[in-house]
Enzyme design. Structure first.
Site, PDB file in Angstrom:
ATOM      1  N   THR A  46      20.362  -9.415 -13.298  1.00  0.00           N
ATOM      2  CA  THR A  46      20.788  -8.045 -13.634  1.00  0.00           C
ATOM      3  C   THR A  46      20.631  -7.808 -15.131  1.00  0.00           C
ATOM      4  O   THR A  46      20.138  -6.748 -15.556  1.00  0.00           O
ATOM      5  CB  THR A  46      22.253  -7.810 -13.197  1.00  0.00           C
ATOM      6  OG1 THR A  46      22.476  -8.455 -11.928  1.00  0.00           O
ATOM      7  CG2 THR A  46      22.550  -6.336 -13.056  1.00  0.00           C
ATOM      8  N   ASP A 101      29.148 -12.909 -11.561  1.00  0.00           N
ATOM      9  CA  ASP A 101      29.066 -13.401 -10.178  1.00  0.00           C
ATOM     10  C   ASP A 101      30.154 -12.787  -9.312  1.00  0.00           C
ATOM     11  O   ASP A 101      29.949 -12.586  -8.112  1.00  0.00           O
ATOM     12  CB  ASP A 101      29.156 -14.927 -10.170  1.00  0.00           C
ATOM     13  CG  ASP A 101      28.014 -15.525 -10.958  1.00  0.00           C
ATOM     14  OD1 ASP A 101      26.858 -15.301 -10.560  1.00  0.00           O
ATOM     15  OD2 ASP A 101      28.261 -16.164 -12.000  1.00  0.00           O
ATOM     16  N   LYS A 111      31.756 -15.953 -14.131  1.00  0.00           N
ATOM     17  CA  LYS A 111      30.384 -15.956 -14.639  1.00  0.00           C
ATOM     18  C   LYS A 111      29.889 -17.397 -14.729  1.00  0.00           C
ATOM     19  O   LYS A 111      30.658 -18.329 -14.667  1.00  0.00           O
ATOM     20  CB  LYS A 111      30.332 -15.308 -16.030  1.00  0.00           C
ATOM     21  CG  LYS A 111      30.412 -13.789 -15.955  1.00  0.00           C
ATOM     22  CD  LYS A 111      30.226 -13.105 -17.306  1.00  0.00           C
ATOM     23  CE  LYS A 111      29.012 -13.490 -18.074  1.00  0.00           C
ATOM     24  NZ  LYS A 111      27.738 -13.365 -17.341  1.00  0.00           N
ATOM     25  N   GLY A 113      26.943 -18.438 -12.924  1.00  0.00           N
ATOM     26  CA  GLY A 113      26.022 -18.803 -11.840  1.00  0.00           C
ATOM     27  C   GLY A 113      24.625 -19.104 -12.379  1.00  0.00           C
ATOM     28  O   GLY A 113      23.910 -19.951 -11.846  1.00  0.00           O
ATOM     29  N   GLY A 114      24.277 -18.420 -13.452  1.00  0.00           N
ATOM     30  CA  GLY A 114      22.965 -18.646 -14.082  1.00  0.00           C
ATOM     31  C   GLY A 114      22.994 -19.748 -15.129  1.00  0.00           C
ATOM     32  O   GLY A 114      21.971 -20.008 -15.788  1.00  0.00           O
ATOM     33  N   GLU A 120      27.422 -17.158 -23.204  1.00  0.00           N
ATOM     34  CA  GLU A 120      27.879 -15.822 -22.774  1.00  0.00           C
ATOM     35  C   GLU A 120      29.315 -15.578 -23.223  1.00  0.00           C
ATOM     36  O   GLU A 120      29.649 -14.485 -23.694  1.00  0.00           O
ATOM     37  CB  GLU A 120      27.781 -15.691 -21.249  1.00  0.00           C
ATOM     38  CG  GLU A 120      26.350 -15.566 -20.755  1.00  0.00           C
ATOM     39  CD  GLU A 120      26.229 -15.621 -19.239  1.00  0.00           C
ATOM     40  OE1 GLU A 120      25.225 -15.121 -18.735  1.00  0.00           O
ATOM     41  OE2 GLU A 120      27.123 -16.160 -18.568  1.00  0.00           O
ATOM     42  N   LYS A 138      29.167  -7.919  -5.854  1.00  0.00           N
ATOM     43  CA  LYS A 138      29.947  -8.732  -6.805  1.00  0.00           C
ATOM     44  C   LYS A 138      31.414  -8.290  -6.897  1.00  0.00           C
ATOM     45  O   LYS A 138      32.225  -8.965  -7.511  1.00  0.00           O
ATOM     46  CB  LYS A 138      29.313  -8.663  -8.211  1.00  0.00           C
ATOM     47  CG  LYS A 138      27.822  -8.945  -8.271  1.00  0.00           C
ATOM     48  CD  LYS A 138      27.515 -10.372  -7.904  1.00  0.00           C
ATOM     49  CE  LYS A 138      26.038 -10.716  -7.976  1.00  0.00           C
ATOM     50  NZ  LYS A 138      25.403 -10.538  -9.238  1.00  0.00           N
TER      51      LYS A 138
HETATM   52  C1  5RP Z   1      24.669 -16.337 -15.988  1.00  0.00           C
HETATM   53  C2  5RP Z   1      25.630 -15.365 -15.434  1.00  0.00           C
HETATM   54  C3  5RP Z   1      25.056 -14.191 -14.695  1.00  0.00           C
HETATM   55  O1  5RP Z   1      25.399 -13.034 -15.386  1.00  0.00           O
HETATM   56  C4  5RP Z   1      25.599 -14.174 -13.298  1.00  0.00           C
HETATM   57  O2  5RP Z   1      25.269 -15.394 -12.673  1.00  0.00           O
HETATM   58  C5  5RP Z   1      25.025 -13.001 -12.488  1.00  0.00           C
HETATM   59  O3  5RP Z   1      23.666 -13.221 -12.261  1.00  0.00           O
HETATM   60  P1  5RP Z   1      22.764 -12.185 -11.474  1.00  0.00           P
HETATM   61  O4  5RP Z   1      22.720 -10.927 -12.282  1.00  0.00           O
HETATM   62  O5  5RP Z   1      21.408 -12.863 -11.396  1.00  0.00           O
HETATM   63  O6  5RP Z   1      23.359 -11.980 -10.114  1.00  0.00           O
HETATM   64  O7  5RP Z   1      26.824 -15.465 -15.554  1.00  0.00           O
HETATM   65  O8  5RP Z   1      25.334 -17.445 -16.524  1.00  0.00           O
END
Ligand code: 5RP
Length: 240
Positions: A46, A101, A111, A113-114, A120, A138
């Site tokens: 996103t 997330d 947060k 997941g990435g 962040e 979400k």
């Molecule tokens: C990365 C994060 C992301 O913002 C979170 O995982 C959401 O990811 P996406 O927009 O791909 O669903 O916290 O560390």
């Protein structure tokens, strides 16, 4: 279940719709960015939509400097001609746009997941207005369906995992696509911790903050000022 699998499940109803919603939420966040500002650039799919849209604005004359929250967001920003700076040069960020997330009704977030939760959270802590952009999947009544990412010093990972298990979570070391443990931009490992419903997010955050070996965790409490959810064609804006 791996975080990628959970993300897939979040989008399982209609991945194309979810992608459209992510793009729509990112587009709606552009109104928060003003000429001359330092802008935090989030991480994830996103946030990547936001960075691409911001790149178009920069090509059309918007003057901003970005502070990326990950190496991949930095590379994306540079590839689009967005000027970037660092926290060494600038410690005050007017607005950051990032994904999440999970988001609960009090705008508490999970947060990471990435895998970029550490940078962040540092960028969020230096930001006046943290704007979260997300597809409708979400939004949750209670945090915890998504496993909570906890970034750990490698030396302490087994000890930290044991202590988090003692708090009642199932804990998994995050693996990368190469089958080796995932390594964050700050060279740490990540434990994905499945607590089930997190009824006391503040209490859990304090316990994790106090645990030696934990570098950071993915509970972002009291940080988001605005959340933009895209639900079909509609944008829902929540403020704190
Ligand atoms: C990365 C994060 C992301 O913002 C979170 O995982 C959401 O990811 P996406 O927009 O791909 O669903 O916290 O560390």
């Amino acid at each position: 279940m791996a975080t990628d699998q959970i993300k897939n499940n979040q989008a399982k109803n209609d991945p194309a719709k979810s992608e459209q919603e992510k793009e729509a939420a990112a587009r709606a966040s552009l109104q928060f960015v003003k000429d001359g500002q330092v802008v935090g650039l989030g991480t994830g799919s996103t946030a990547a939509h936001f960075i691409k849209l911001l790149g178009e604005k920069v090509r059309n004359g918007l003057r901003i400097r970005g502070i990326p929250t990950s190496i991949r967001s930095r590379e994306l920003a540079l590839s689009l001609g967005i000027p970037v700076t660092t926290l060494d040069e600038c410690q005050e960020i007017a607005v950051t746009v990032d994904g999440a997330d999970e988001v609960d009704p009090q705008l508490r977030l999970i947060k990471g997941g990435g895998g970029a939760l550490l940078r962040e959270k540092i960028v969020a802590s230096a930001t006046k207005q943290l704007v979260i952009v997300a597809d409708a999947s979400k939004q949750v009544p209670v945090l915890g369906k998504f496993p909570l990412p906890v970034e750990v010093i490698r030396f302490a990972q087994a000890l930290v995992a044991k202590r988090i298990r003692a708090l009642g979570a199932e804990v998994q070391l995050r693996m990368g696509p190469d089958g080796k443990p995932y390594v964050s931009d700050e060279n740490n490992h990540i434990l994905d911790c499945r607590f089930g419903q997190i009824s006391n997010a503040e209490g859990l955050a304090r316990q994790l903050d106090e645990m030696p070996g934990v570098v950071e965790h993915g509970l972002f409490i009291g940080m988001a000022k605005v959340v933009l959810f895209a639900r079909g064609n509609e944008i829902v804006e929540l403020r704190r």
